[in-house]
Motif scaffolding. Structure first.
Motif, PDB file in Angstrom:
ATOM      1  N   ASP A  14       0.839  -1.207   0.000  1.00 39.07           N
ATOM      2  CA  ASP A  14       0.000   0.000   0.000  1.00 39.07           C
ATOM      3  C   ASP A  14       0.872   1.254   0.000  1.00 39.07           C
ATOM      4  OD1 ASP A  14      -2.477  -1.266  -0.058  1.00 39.07           O
ATOM      5  OD2 ASP A  14      -2.657  -1.349   2.126  1.00 39.07           O
ATOM      6  N   ASP A  15       1.958   1.207   0.781  1.00 37.61           N
ATOM      7  CA  ASP A  15       2.847   2.368   0.888  1.00 37.61           C
ATOM      8  C   ASP A  15       3.611   2.652  -0.401  1.00 37.61           C
ATOM      9  OD1 ASP A  15       2.089   2.763   3.488  1.00 37.61           O
ATOM     10  OD2 ASP A  15       3.830   1.772   4.376  1.00 37.61           O
ATOM     11  N   LEU A  16       3.786   1.633  -1.226  1.00 35.46           N
ATOM     12  CA  LEU A  16       4.599   1.806  -2.429  1.00 35.46           C
ATOM     13  C   LEU A  16       3.976   2.781  -3.421  1.00 35.46           C
ATOM     14  CD1 LEU A  16       5.910  -1.779  -3.317  1.00 35.46           C
ATOM     15  CD2 LEU A  16       7.138   0.104  -2.244  1.00 35.46           C
ATOM     16  N   GLY A  17       2.654   2.751  -3.536  1.00 35.26           N
ATOM     17  CA  GLY A  17       2.023   3.559  -4.567  1.00 35.26           C
ATOM     18  C   GLY A  17       2.078   2.852  -5.912  1.00 35.26           C
ATOM     19  N   GLU A  18       1.348   3.387  -6.868  1.00 44.40           N
ATOM     20  CA  GLU A  18       1.188   2.701  -8.153  1.00 44.40           C
ATOM     21  C   GLU A  18       2.497   2.553  -8.916  1.00 44.40           C
ATOM     22  OE1 GLU A  18      -1.423   3.203 -12.297  1.00 44.40           O
ATOM     23  OE2 GLU A  18      -1.955   4.350 -10.506  1.00 44.40           O
ATOM     24  N   GLY A  19       3.315   3.634  -8.929  1.00 44.98           N
ATOM     25  CA  GLY A  19       4.558   3.600  -9.701  1.00 44.98           C
ATOM     26  C   GLY A  19       5.542   2.575  -9.180  1.00 44.98           C
ATOM     27  N   ASP A  20       5.777   2.577  -7.859  1.00 46.97           N
ATOM     28  CA  ASP A  20       6.738   1.634  -7.282  1.00 46.97           C
ATOM     29  C   ASP A  20       6.191   0.212  -7.282  1.00 46.97           C
ATOM     30  OD1 ASP A  20       8.828   3.381  -6.798  1.00 46.97           O
ATOM     31  OD2 ASP A  20       8.030   4.008  -4.862  1.00 46.97           O
ATOM     32  N   GLN A  21       4.863   0.060  -7.178  1.00 46.40           N
ATOM     33  CA  GLN A  21       4.280  -1.281  -7.307  1.00 46.40           C
ATOM     34  C   GLN A  21       4.575  -1.852  -8.682  1.00 46.40           C
ATOM     35  OE1 GLN A  21       0.360  -2.589  -6.392  1.00 46.40           O
ATOM     36  NE2 GLN A  21       0.257  -1.494  -4.437  1.00 46.40           N
ATOM     37  N   ARG A  22       4.497  -0.992  -9.707  1.00 44.95           N
ATOM     38  CA  ARG A  22       4.786  -1.457 -11.071  1.00 44.95           C
ATOM     39  C   ARG A  22       6.247  -1.885 -11.187  1.00 44.95           C
ATOM     40  NH1 ARG A  22       1.864   2.079 -13.404  1.00 44.95           N
ATOM     41  NH2 ARG A  22       3.437   3.663 -13.631  1.00 44.95           N
ATOM     42  N   LYS A  23       7.149  -1.109 -10.584  1.00 42.79           N
ATOM     43  CA  LYS A  23       8.569  -1.484 -10.584  1.00 42.79           C
ATOM     44  C   LYS A  23       8.773  -2.810  -9.850  1.00 42.79           C
ATOM     45  CE  LYS A  23      10.372   3.269 -10.513  1.00 42.79           C
ATOM     46  NZ  LYS A  23      11.109   4.244  -9.684  1.00 42.79           N
ATOM     47  N   PHE A  24       8.081  -2.953  -8.713  1.00 41.16           N
ATOM     48  CA  PHE A  24       8.207  -4.179  -7.912  1.00 41.16           C
ATOM     49  C   PHE A  24       7.783  -5.391  -8.729  1.00 41.16           C
ATOM     50  CE2 PHE A  24       6.863  -7.457  -4.996  1.00 41.16           C
ATOM     51  CZ  PHE A  24       7.748  -7.372  -3.934  1.00 41.16           C
ATOM     52  N   LYS A  25       6.642  -5.298  -9.405  1.00 35.75           N
ATOM     53  CA  LYS A  25       6.128  -6.434 -10.186  1.00 35.75           C
ATOM     54  C   LYS A  25       7.054  -6.763 -11.351  1.00 35.75           C
ATOM     55  CE  LYS A  25       1.938  -4.600 -10.525  1.00 35.75           C
ATOM     56  NZ  LYS A  25       0.505  -4.439 -10.853  1.00 35.75           N
ATOM     57  N   SER A  26       7.629  -5.726 -11.958  1.00 32.97           N
ATOM     58  CA  SER A  26       8.568  -5.965 -13.063  1.00 32.97           C
ATOM     59  C   SER A  26       9.812  -6.695 -12.568  1.00 32.97           C
ATOM     60  CB  SER A  26       8.958  -4.623 -13.695  1.00 32.97           C
ATOM     61  OG  SER A  26       9.936  -4.810 -14.695  1.00 32.97           O
ATOM     62  N   LYS A  27      10.328  -6.264 -11.411  1.00 29.48           N
ATOM     63  CA  LYS A  27      11.522  -6.904 -10.836  1.00 29.48           C
ATOM     64  C   LYS A  27      11.215  -8.332 -10.400  1.00 29.48           C
ATOM     65  CE  LYS A  27      15.447  -5.106 -10.021  1.00 29.48           C
ATOM     66  NZ  LYS A  27      16.404  -4.874 -11.102  1.00 29.48           N
ATOM     67  N   LEU A  28      10.013  -8.541  -9.868  1.00 33.10           N
ATOM     68  CA  LEU A  28       9.598  -9.879  -9.451  1.00 33.10           C
ATOM     69  C   LEU A  28       9.545 -10.822 -10.648  1.00 33.10           C
ATOM     70  CD1 LEU A  28       8.440 -11.828  -7.287  1.00 33.10           C
ATOM     71  CD2 LEU A  28       6.187 -10.872  -7.759  1.00 33.10           C
ATOM     72  N   CYS A  29       9.047 -10.322 -11.764  1.00 36.80           N
ATOM     73  CA  CYS A  29       8.958 -11.137 -12.980  1.00 36.80           C
ATOM     74  C   CYS A  29      10.341 -11.486 -13.524  1.00 36.80           C
ATOM     75  CB  CYS A  29       8.150 -10.372 -14.038  1.00 36.80           C
ATOM     76  SG  CYS A  29       7.804 -11.319 -15.527  1.00 36.80           S
ATOM     77  N   ASP A  30      11.306 -10.563 -13.345  1.00 35.53           N
ATOM     78  CA  ASP A  30      12.663 -10.776 -13.873  1.00 35.53           C
ATOM     79  C   ASP A  30      13.530 -11.625 -12.957  1.00 35.53           C
ATOM     80  OD1 ASP A  30      12.005  -9.203 -16.024  1.00 35.53           O
ATOM     81  OD2 ASP A  30      12.868  -7.370 -15.182  1.00 35.53           O
ATOM     82  N   ARG A  31      13.035 -11.908 -11.758  1.00 30.32           N
ATOM     83  CA  ARG A  31      13.828 -12.645 -10.767  1.00 30.32           C
ATOM     84  C   ARG A  31      14.149 -14.047 -11.275  1.00 30.32           C
ATOM     85  NH1 ARG A  31      12.855 -15.485  -5.900  1.00 30.32           N
ATOM     86  NH2 ARG A  31      14.346 -14.968  -4.257  1.00 30.32           N
ATOM     87  N   ARG A  32      15.423 -14.430 -11.184  1.00 29.15           N
ATOM     88  CA  ARG A  32      15.875 -15.708 -11.751  1.00 29.15           C
ATOM     89  C   ARG A  32      15.915 -16.836 -10.726  1.00 29.15           C
ATOM     90  NH1 ARG A  32      14.231 -14.036 -15.530  1.00 29.15           N
ATOM     91  NH2 ARG A  32      15.250 -13.076 -17.320  1.00 29.15           N
ATOM     92  N   THR A  33      15.894 -16.503  -9.437  1.00 21.50           N
ATOM     93  CA  THR A  33      15.960 -17.525  -8.397  1.00 21.50           C
ATOM     94  C   THR A  33      14.586 -18.147  -8.195  1.00 21.50           C
ATOM     95  OG1 THR A  33      17.668 -16.228  -7.308  1.00 21.50           O
ATOM     96  CG2 THR A  33      16.673 -17.994  -6.032  1.00 21.50           C
TER      97      THR A  33
END
Length: 205
Positions: A14-33
């Motif tokens: 909730d604290d992240l806001g829309e922009g940082d949530q989008r960054k978070f989801k993109s990084k989560l998708c790129d995670r290789r582990t």
């Protein structure tokens, strides 16, 4: 009422806001582990509740916290990462329980104390039940192979066992034992996908 791990994760998103949530989801998708999160799963996430459920269902409650902190730090949200680490740490702490008075010796001998069982991993706690009751082992192997927790050689060796019980024993004694807690978390997630009713029943116990 004390907040759960899921509550703390949702507050963080909730604290992240829309922009940082989008960054978070993109990084989560790129995670290789492993375990990996597919893009199709992420595209279904519309709010903080969905994102929290995705993290917990993929990594388990205890596993979701370090992964979330890792990604938050990677996208520069260090303040949220620190707050989550502190708040989740409080939720994960187990209160100290005074030891009961020694019971009189009996013919059956002393049993394991309740504190020993409370910190057992789901996989260790339910090992016998899982060996005897899991039947969809090939589906579990497919998921573990995709998550890179087993090799093609592991897959072939376990798949060639004659019974489900032998397959599960081989899986426990080989790749899962070698992978430690991360391997157990991955197996727990695979069980939720392939044996949902059994897993839910054992989680309630």
């Amino acid at each position: 009422m004390a907040k759960s791990i899921k509550d703390h994760l949702q507050d963080t998103f909730d604290d992240l806001g829309e922009g940082d949530q989008r960054k978070f989801k993109s990084k989560l998708c790129d995670r290789r582990t492993g375990p990996r999160v597919r893009r199709a799963q992420i595209e279904k996430v519309t709010d903080s509740i969905d994102l929290t459920n995705l993290m917990v269902n993929t990594f388990t409650e205890t596993g979701a916290v370090p992964v979330t902190i890792e990604i938050l730090q990677a996208i520069g949200c260090n303040e949220q990462a620190s707050e989550l680490k502190e708040n989740a740490g409080k939720s994960l702490r187990v209160p100290t329980v005074p030891s009961p008075a020694p019971a009189p010796a009996s013919a059956s001998g002393p049993g394991p104390g309740p504190s020993a069982l409370s910190t057992e991993h789901f996989i260790d706690k339910n090992r016998v039940e899982l060996i005897n009751r899991v039947h969809n082992v090939d589906s579990i192997l497919d998921q573990l192979l995709q998550m890179k927790f087993i090799t093609n050689e592991d897959y072939e060796s376990i798949h060639n066992e004659k019974t489900s019980q032998k397959k599960m024993r081989e899986l426990f004694m080989g790749p899962i034992k070698s992978a430690g807690t991360r391997g157990k978390d991955a197996l727990h997630q695979a069980l939720r996908q392939s044996e949902p009713h059994l897993t839910e029943e054992l989680e309630r116990q």
